[in-house]
Design a protein around this motif. Sequence first.
Motif, PDB file in Angstrom:
ATOM      1  N   LYS A   1       1.007  -1.286  -0.252  1.00 54.78           N
ATOM      2  CA  LYS A   1       0.140   0.032  -0.075  1.00 54.78           C
ATOM      3  C   LYS A   1       0.883   1.398   0.206  1.00 54.78           C
ATOM      4  O   LYS A   1       0.320   2.407  -0.086  1.00 54.78           O
ATOM      5  CB  LYS A   1      -1.127   0.163   1.328  1.00 54.78           C
ATOM      6  N   SER A   2       2.062   0.990   0.393  1.00 55.27           N
ATOM      7  CA  SER A   2       3.040   2.321   0.235  1.00 55.27           C
ATOM      8  C   SER A   2       3.449   2.589  -1.062  1.00 55.27           C
ATOM      9  O   SER A   2       4.056   3.751  -1.132  1.00 55.27           O
ATOM     10  CB  SER A   2       4.207   2.175   1.081  1.00 55.27           C
ATOM     11  N   ILE A   3       3.260   1.943  -2.126  1.00 56.78           N
ATOM     12  CA  ILE A   3       3.456   2.260  -3.420  1.00 56.78           C
ATOM     13  C   ILE A   3       2.523   3.170  -4.066  1.00 56.78           C
ATOM     14  O   ILE A   3       1.349   2.864  -4.052  1.00 56.78           O
ATOM     15  CB  ILE A   3       3.914   0.913  -4.361  1.00 56.78           C
ATOM     16  N   ASP A   4       2.909   4.352  -4.602  1.00 57.92           N
ATOM     17  CA  ASP A   4       1.996   5.140  -5.086  1.00 57.92           C
ATOM     18  C   ASP A   4       1.473   4.741  -6.614  1.00 57.92           C
ATOM     19  O   ASP A   4       1.713   3.733  -7.007  1.00 57.92           O
ATOM     20  CB  ASP A   4       2.653   6.679  -5.272  1.00 57.92           C
ATOM     21  N   ASP A   5       0.723   5.584  -7.007  1.00 54.91           N
ATOM     22  CA  ASP A   5       0.026   5.082  -8.413  1.00 54.91           C
ATOM     23  C   ASP A   5       1.058   4.857  -9.712  1.00 54.91           C
ATOM     24  O   ASP A   5       0.991   4.243 -10.476  1.00 54.91           O
ATOM     25  CB  ASP A   5      -1.172   6.068  -8.800  1.00 54.91           C
ATOM     26  N   GLY A   6       1.915   5.762  -9.559  1.00 53.21           N
ATOM     27  CA  GLY A   6       2.966   5.804 -10.593  1.00 53.21           C
ATOM     28  C   GLY A   6       3.816   4.517 -10.393  1.00 53.21           C
ATOM     29  O   GLY A   6       4.091   3.836 -11.564  1.00 53.21           O
ATOM     30  N   GLY A   7       4.021   4.109  -9.243  1.00 51.68           N
ATOM     31  CA  GLY A   7       4.795   2.912  -8.944  1.00 51.68           C
ATOM     32  C   GLY A   7       3.953   1.559  -9.529  1.00 51.68           C
ATOM     33  O   GLY A   7       4.509   0.683 -10.221  1.00 51.68           O
ATOM     34  N   LYS A   8       2.619   1.686  -9.061  1.00 47.94           N
ATOM     35  CA  LYS A   8       1.720   0.425  -9.487  1.00 47.94           C
ATOM     36  C   LYS A   8       1.856   0.649 -10.858  1.00 47.94           C
ATOM     37  O   LYS A   8       1.556  -0.666 -11.458  1.00 47.94           O
ATOM     38  CB  LYS A   8       0.446   0.783  -8.879  1.00 47.94           C
ATOM     39  N   LYS A   9       1.619   1.643 -11.823  1.00 43.30           N
ATOM     40  CA  LYS A   9       1.423   1.546 -13.192  1.00 43.30           C
ATOM     41  C   LYS A   9       2.900   0.910 -13.884  1.00 43.30           C
ATOM     42  O   LYS A   9       2.544   0.209 -14.724  1.00 43.30           O
ATOM     43  CB  LYS A   9       1.324   2.885 -13.807  1.00 43.30           C
TER      44      LYS A   9
END
Length: 387
Positions: A199-207
């Motif tokens: 959950k600590s990974i932001d949307d950019g990282g998830k993308k």
Amino acid sequence: MLPKRQVWPSFSKNELKTIGNVPLEEDIRALSAWLKTANDESIFYTHRLSEIYSPAKKYKSVASGILSCIINREMGEMVIWFKPEMITNVNWAGNPEKSVVPSENGLMSLSPRKSFEIWSEVVNNTSEKWMAEEVDSVLRIREIIIADINKKANEIRLLNEKLQAAYEELDTFSYTVSHDLRTPLTSIKTYAELMLKNKSIDDGGKKMLSRILAGADKMNSLIKEILNLARVGRSEVNFETVNIESLIKDIKSEVWSAYKADHSVLILGQLPNIKGDKTMITQVFTNLIGNAVKYSAMVNEPKIEVSSYIDGGEIIYSVKDNGIGIDNRYYDRVFELFKRMDNVKEIEGSGVGLAIVKRVVEKHHGRVWFESKLNVGSTFFVAFKNR
């Protein structure tokens, strides 16, 4: 030395090549068939052909004499020289057909005064006789041709052995590398999936992680296709009766689900059973039908037709679609490994499927080819021996 007026019809792979004035093609083929069965010798010659082969009377003007040289009896390969009819007058010391007559004393005799009158007879259906030098020349020609054929055959055999060794080495390399790549690829995918749950990974990282997963899935699919190709090369063909109609219905469920092709229509024609390796045959039709579905998906009413017909000793199956088609400039590239056409770059694919189709069909001693027109559709044909 053979006279210049001789002609050379030669047979190779059922082809007929002629030089000079010769009988019609059908007459030469009939004559060659007769020569193969009527004569056990490699060299045969006569200057009175029509007397021993009556069909030759109709072309006696160009072929009253023949000199034939069989190169390969089983393949029907031979060279034939012809000599035209040469009408001649033969002078006899008396009529050879004249019967003797009884004399006054009852004895059979010829008249002394008449018996030596010159009798002239026209002889036809004959050519010049073949000279010993001509026959010897043909024997030498035959030896030269056979020696050259044997030399070429040995060269081809050696090349085939080298090609087979390279083929097997490539199969082993492909199988080993592809198999070994799966382990690190599985690790990449597993760790990417775990990081996505963080959950600590932001949307950019998830993308970016999603792109890694998509790339891993694509690579995994490609490795799977390469392994399939390698397995085809390494596997022996296990011949059994394959129910093609049932097989294609099973493939339809799998392909339609994979490509979400509910709007595509499948039309089945006559689909007789064949003798083949069921696993390999399944790969052939899965790839062909899968491609038909993929490349017709963008048309309004996608339609795939699978049918067959019998031609001589072959059962020929066809898979036809009404999709985007193939530019004929790329005809020679279609079955090459990793080759994809420019107009399908945006459509998912590995460039391995048709290479698998070609290898499977060749292992079954069959043929594969296609017909296509841009923006109209493609039809792929696979021919198997009708066992």
